[in-house]
Design a protein around this motif. Structure first.
Motif, short mmCIF file in Angstrom:
data_model
loop_
_atom_site.label_atom_id
_atom_site.label_comp_id
_atom_site.label_asym_id
_atom_site.label_seq_id
_atom_site.Cartn_x
_atom_site.Cartn_y
_atom_site.Cartn_z
N PHE A 23 7.95 16.44 8.45
CA PHE A 23 8.94 15.54 9.07
C PHE A 23 10.35 15.82 8.52
N GLY A 24 10.43 16.43 7.34
CA GLY A 24 11.74 16.77 6.79
C GLY A 24 12.56 17.62 7.75
N GLN A 25 11.89 18.33 8.63
CA GLN A 25 12.61 19.17 9.60
C GLN A 25 13.42 18.36 10.60
N THR A 26 12.91 17.16 10.92
CA THR A 26 13.51 16.42 12.05
C THR A 26 14.29 15.20 11.60
N ALA A 56 0.84 -1.21 0.00
CA ALA A 56 0.00 0.00 0.00
C ALA A 56 0.87 1.25 0.00
N GLU A 57 1.96 1.18 0.75
CA GLU A 57 2.86 2.33 0.87
C GLU A 57 3.34 2.79 -0.51
N VAL A 58 3.66 1.82 -1.36
CA VAL A 58 4.19 2.15 -2.68
C VAL A 58 3.13 2.88 -3.51
N PHE A 59 1.89 2.36 -3.44
CA PHE A 59 0.87 2.95 -4.31
C PHE A 59 0.28 4.24 -3.75
N LEU A 60 0.39 4.42 -2.44
CA LEU A 60 -0.13 5.67 -1.87
C LEU A 60 0.79 6.85 -2.19
N GLN A 61 2.09 6.53 -2.39
CA GLN A 61 3.05 7.53 -2.88
C GLN A 61 3.01 8.83 -2.08
N GLN A 62 3.19 8.69 -0.74
CA GLN A 62 3.25 9.89 0.09
C GLN A 62 4.72 10.19 0.38
N ASN A 63 5.05 11.46 0.40
CA ASN A 63 6.41 11.88 0.73
C ASN A 63 6.35 12.65 2.04
N LEU A 64 6.86 12.01 3.10
CA LEU A 64 6.66 12.60 4.43
C LEU A 64 7.58 13.78 4.73
N GLY A 114 -0.12 10.34 5.75
CA GLY A 114 1.07 9.62 6.20
C GLY A 114 1.70 10.28 7.42
N THR A 115 1.70 11.59 7.48
CA THR A 115 2.32 12.29 8.60
C THR A 115 1.59 11.95 9.90
N GLU A 116 0.25 11.91 9.83
CA GLU A 116 -0.54 11.57 11.03
C GLU A 116 -0.22 10.15 11.50
N VAL A 117 -0.14 9.23 10.54
CA VAL A 117 0.12 7.83 10.88
C VAL A 117 1.51 7.68 11.49
N GLU A 118 2.49 8.33 10.88
CA GLU A 118 3.87 8.21 11.38
C GLU A 118 3.97 8.78 12.80
N ALA A 119 3.29 9.90 13.03
CA ALA A 119 3.32 10.49 14.38
C ALA A 119 2.69 9.52 15.38
N SER A 164 13.48 13.56 0.84
CA SER A 164 12.23 12.85 0.54
C SER A 164 12.18 11.59 1.39
N LYS A 165 10.99 11.31 1.89
CA LYS A 165 10.90 10.31 2.95
C LYS A 165 9.72 9.41 2.67
N SER A 166 9.99 8.11 2.52
CA SER A 166 8.90 7.20 2.15
C SER A 166 8.03 6.89 3.38
N TYR A 167 6.91 6.29 3.09
CA TYR A 167 5.86 6.09 4.10
C TYR A 167 6.05 4.73 4.78
N ASP A 168 7.28 4.49 5.27
CA ASP A 168 7.61 3.18 5.84
C ASP A 168 6.79 2.83 7.07
N SER A 169 6.39 3.84 7.83
CA SER A 169 5.72 3.56 9.10
C SER A 169 4.37 2.88 8.92
N LEU A 170 3.80 2.96 7.72
CA LEU A 170 2.48 2.34 7.50
C LEU A 170 2.51 0.83 7.81
#
Ligand SMILES: Cc1ncc(COP(=O)(O)O)c(C=O)c1O
Length: 286
Positions: A235-238, A4-12, A22-27, A244-250
């Motif tokens: 999330f790029g700040q921290t 799902a992560e690949v097809f959702l293509q979010q850059n955190l 994705g940002t909400e999920v990762e947090a 560019s940051k993949s949605y691994d946390s999903l």
């Protein structure tokens, strides 16, 4: 989750433009893991630099963040103490990659744990110059868990300002288990710890997490830039070294949501039982 992560293509790297969900999920994943080991948790997501942790590409990067934060907090201290023989290379290499100008001193180990008498001697010898003490929960070669409580009292009893870090890339999984949680219950007192769900939680690569007890320590690593990260939810700040940051946390979010803490704990216990049975088989095989 990985598919799902690949097809959702979010850059955190950024929430509003690239990763609203994705940002909400990762947090949430970061908060769950903080809660699990007993670090405090901020409930409302208003600023990712307040979370006290970040998802990274692996234990090497997560350990590097811990050293970086320690050095930023105490720039004048120059001694890093690590266990001899049992360590993973990442903590010592990170001192070079970061060009910290620190000296790594290796402390003798006994049965794959720090020799606490020797540790006390080194602390006395280097005194206020000690920046960082790193331990393994558990170590990469034998899976021995450090005496986290004993080391905590030796180090913090000597000098509260020494940064105490636990590489828990393997051992954090014990925190899911009612049977084994007590082995790592002192993690919550450590200034930082690292976790590798991609090693021990039946997940595809990559997924690692770097956490700091005091969210302000993590915050000191953050940087903002008008190009893309000028938003408290980027999330790029921290995440130093990562753009560019993949949605691994999903992946981990799905596993935790589907199985829950107890079921994962039972899987951890079953794996340890398997290892023990295999050990007994080998031992009895003449
Ligand atoms: C204890 C420990 N820390 C850190 C690492 C590095 O992890 P990664 O390969 O996820 O970067 C490893 C890898 O084996 C390890 O065993």
């Amino acid at each position: 989750g990985a598919v799902a992560e690949v097809f959702l293509q979010q850059n955190l790297i950024n929430k509003n433009i690239c990763s609203p969900m994705g940002t909400e999920v990762e947090a949430e994943v970061i908060n769950w893991l903080r809660e699990l080991i007993g670090y405090s948790v901020s409930n409302k997501l208003t600023d990712v630099t307040q979370l006290g942790g970040a998802v990274t590409t692996g234990g090497v990067m997560s350990n590097t963040y811990a050293l970086m934060a320690a050095a930023r907090k105490h720039p004048d201290k120059k001694i890093v103490i690590l266990p001899d023989n049992i360590g993973h290379y990442s903590l010592s290499y990170a001192t070079e990659w970061l060009n910290l100008g620190v000296k790594v001193v290796y402390c003798k180990t006994n049965q794959y744990k720090l020799d606490q008498v020797e540790l006390k001697r080194l602390l006395r010898m280097y005194g206020k110059n000690v920046l960082f003490v790193g331990v393994y929960a558990c170590d990469s070669m034998t899976s021995t868990c450090e005496d986290l409580e004993g080391v905590y009292h030796v180090v913090k009893g000597f000098e509260n300002d020494i940064w105490l870090h636990a590489d828990a890339c393997h051992g954090f999984a014990l925190s899911f288990s009612d049977v084994y949680r007590s082995k790592i219950k002192y993690l919550r007192h450590y200034d930082s710890c690292t976790m590798d769900p991609h090693k021990v939680m039946w997940l595809p690569y990559t997924l690692s997490i770097s956490l700091m007890k005091n969210a302000d320590d993590f915050r000191k690593l953050s940087r903002t830039n008008a190009l893309i990260m000028d938003d408290p939810l980027s999330f790029g700040q921290t995440t130093p070294f990562i753009g560019s940051k993949s949605y691994d946390s999903l992946k981990l979010w799905m596993v935790m949501k589907t199985l829950g803490v107890r079921k994962i704990g039972e899987m951890v216990e079953a794996r340890i039982n398997n290892a023990n049975s295999f050990y007994a088989l080998l031992k009895n095989d003449t």
